[in-house]
Design a protein around this motif. Structure first.
Motif, mmCIF file in Angstrom:
data_model
loop_
_atom_site.group_PDB
_atom_site.id
_atom_site.type_symbol
_atom_site.label_atom_id
_atom_site.label_comp_id
_atom_site.label_asym_id
_atom_site.label_seq_id
_atom_site.Cartn_x
_atom_site.Cartn_y
_atom_site.Cartn_z
ATOM 1 N N ASP A 1 3.506 2.781 -4.128
ATOM 2 C CA ASP A 1 3.368 1.558 -3.699
ATOM 3 C C ASP A 1 3.114 0.190 -2.713
ATOM 4 N N GLN A 2 3.970 0.815 -1.956
ATOM 5 C CA GLN A 2 3.869 0.113 -0.460
ATOM 6 C C GLN A 2 4.768 1.039 0.483
ATOM 7 N N PHE A 3 4.644 0.343 1.507
ATOM 8 C CA PHE A 3 5.388 0.818 3.146
ATOM 9 C C PHE A 3 6.034 -0.408 3.919
ATOM 10 N N VAL A 4 6.993 -0.348 4.487
ATOM 11 C CA VAL A 4 8.008 -0.762 5.700
ATOM 12 C C VAL A 4 7.359 -0.293 6.927
ATOM 13 N N LEU B 1 1.165 -1.048 0.339
ATOM 14 C CA LEU B 1 -0.076 0.025 -0.254
ATOM 15 C C LEU B 1 0.946 0.979 -0.096
ATOM 16 N N GLY B 2 0.024 1.975 -0.804
ATOM 17 C CA GLY B 2 1.139 3.410 -0.669
ATOM 18 C C GLY B 2 0.328 4.738 -0.971
ATOM 19 N N TYR B 3 1.454 5.638 -1.495
ATOM 20 C CA TYR B 3 0.621 6.664 -2.225
ATOM 21 C C TYR B 3 -0.379 6.953 -3.149
ATOM 22 N N ALA B 4 0.639 6.398 -3.504
ATOM 23 C CA ALA B 4 -1.483 5.719 -4.800
ATOM 24 C C ALA B 4 -2.235 5.428 -4.584
#
Length: 386
Positions: free
Chosen positions: A328-331, A296-299
């Motif tokens: 598209d991603q986070f950690v 999941l990311g800011y897009a």
């Protein structure tokens, strides 16, 4: 290996990105506010795709719970409700300079008008339609009582009310309401706006316009300033179970958050002390640790400002976004917790269920809960439960 269900078939894989919308919570919230503000009617505000929750689905739940009106920003949103079969009164109040009102007239959509120019455009539409079919436009007069946004300012009230009265007498329009919007700055400021609204109502009456519905309050005014409830309240953020106040939670107000946003862990890696994470290396592990990657990311509307600050829940345990949120991603650094690929990651939901709240994400991103839910992107699948 594929997951297998109890009868031997392949189970559906959980979605990578998911927003679960509890329509039972929506109904609960509408009923709770109705019980408080009655006999005032309740308009369910479903603009901006129902604050990201799904306009049609939320509208149906709200009507089931006793809302009598629907509110949207523009005519395209109103027409989408009509196309979905919703035939209750709908008000749309924000229009571009070249807006066309033909479908609004033909489909009985109330048009919020803020100027004589808009009234004249609507009258011209009615005149054109009457060449083939009988037509009358439903309008509500929007006035500015101090918010400084949309609505006729006080110097324009006389002309607006006079033209509306003229068009009512000629049978081209019916004025169904008069309304404004509070700033929610303070009780004193809101009461000053209420006084200006009462003055406008009296000026309209003298001009010959007597709207059956007068409305001013959205969720904040409806909950805390009873005198602003008038004929109807516009229920927006409260319908979605979120608080409009800094000093009261949803639970304090008897509301239930309707949206839960979640993803899945798609990668897990063990890394040594001092390992850097994501763009700019704004986060480094303080010890040997486990990093969980979430798609999941800011897009998807996840605010980048939540980097290194926003909470997530994995397996019922709280962690923080670690490093910068990417497109598209986070950690999340889960330290020594036992986390596996496929585990559910809840970004926000109902705190009563142990989830982080939209308010926590808003604080982390230096914004408000309205924006957190409304910006949830279309790449995130919506599922509706009750």
């Amino acid at each position: 290996m594929s997951a297998v269900d109890e009868v031997g078939g392949v189970a559906e894989a959980p979605p990578l990105r998911l927003a679960v919308i509890d329509l039972g919570a929506v109904r609960h919230n509408v009923q709770a506010v109705r019980a408080l503000v009655g006999p005032a009617e309740v308009m369910a505000v479903v603009k901006a795709n129902g604050y990201g929750h799904g306009a049609v689905q939320v509208a149906r739940a709200a009507i089931d719970a006793g809302a009598t009106w629907l509110g949207v920003a523009d005519l395209d949103e109103a027409l989408a409700l009509r196309d979905a079969g919703l035939d209750v009164p709908v008000l749309a109040w924000l229009h571009g300079p070249q807006a066309g009102f033909t479908q609004a007239v033909l489909r009985s959509i109330d048009v919020g008008v803020s100027s004589v120019r808009q009234l004249d455009a609507i009258a011209a539409t009615v005149a054109e339609l009457r060449r083939e079919v009988g037509a009358v436009a439903r309008v509500q007069l929007k006035i500015d009582t101090g918010l400084g946004r949309n609505g006729a300012c006080e110097a324009e009230w006389s002309a607006l009310f006079g033209r509306a009265a003229e068009l009512e007498r000629s049978g081209e329009v019916v004025v169904t309401g008069l309304f404004s919007h509070l700033s929610n700055t303070s009780d004193e400021e809101d009461r000053a706006q209420l006084a200006r609204l009462h003055s406008a109502v009296e000026q309209a009456r003298v001009a010959g316009v007597v709207p059956p519905i007068i409305h001013l309050a959205s969720t904040a005014g409806a909950l805390r300033l009873p005198e602003t409830r008038l004929s109807m309240v516009r229920l927006g953020i409260g319908m979605y179970g979120l608080s409009p106040f800094d000093d009261a939670t949803s639970a304090d107000l008897g509301l239930r958050p309707a949206m839960r946003v979640e993803g899945r862990v798609i990668s897990v890696k063990r890394v040594p002390t001092g390992s850097a994470v994501s763009y700019g290396y704004t986060y480094r592990t303080s010890a040997e640790s486990t990093l969980a990657l979430v798609a999941l990311g800011y897009a998807d509307g996840i605010p980048r400002l939540g980097s290194n600050r926003a909470p997530v829940s994995i397996g019922g345990e709280r962690f923080r976004v670690s490093g910068r949120i990417a497109m598209d991603q986070f950690v999340a650094d889960v330290h020594d917790a036992s986390v596996a690929v496929g585990d559910r990651v809840v970004l926000f939901g109902d705190p009563r269920d142990g989830h982080p709240s939209a308010e926590e994400w808003a604080e982390a991103a230096e914004t408000i809960n309205y924006e957190i839910v409304t910006r949830v992107g279309q790449r995130i699948e919506r599922r509706y439960v009750s």
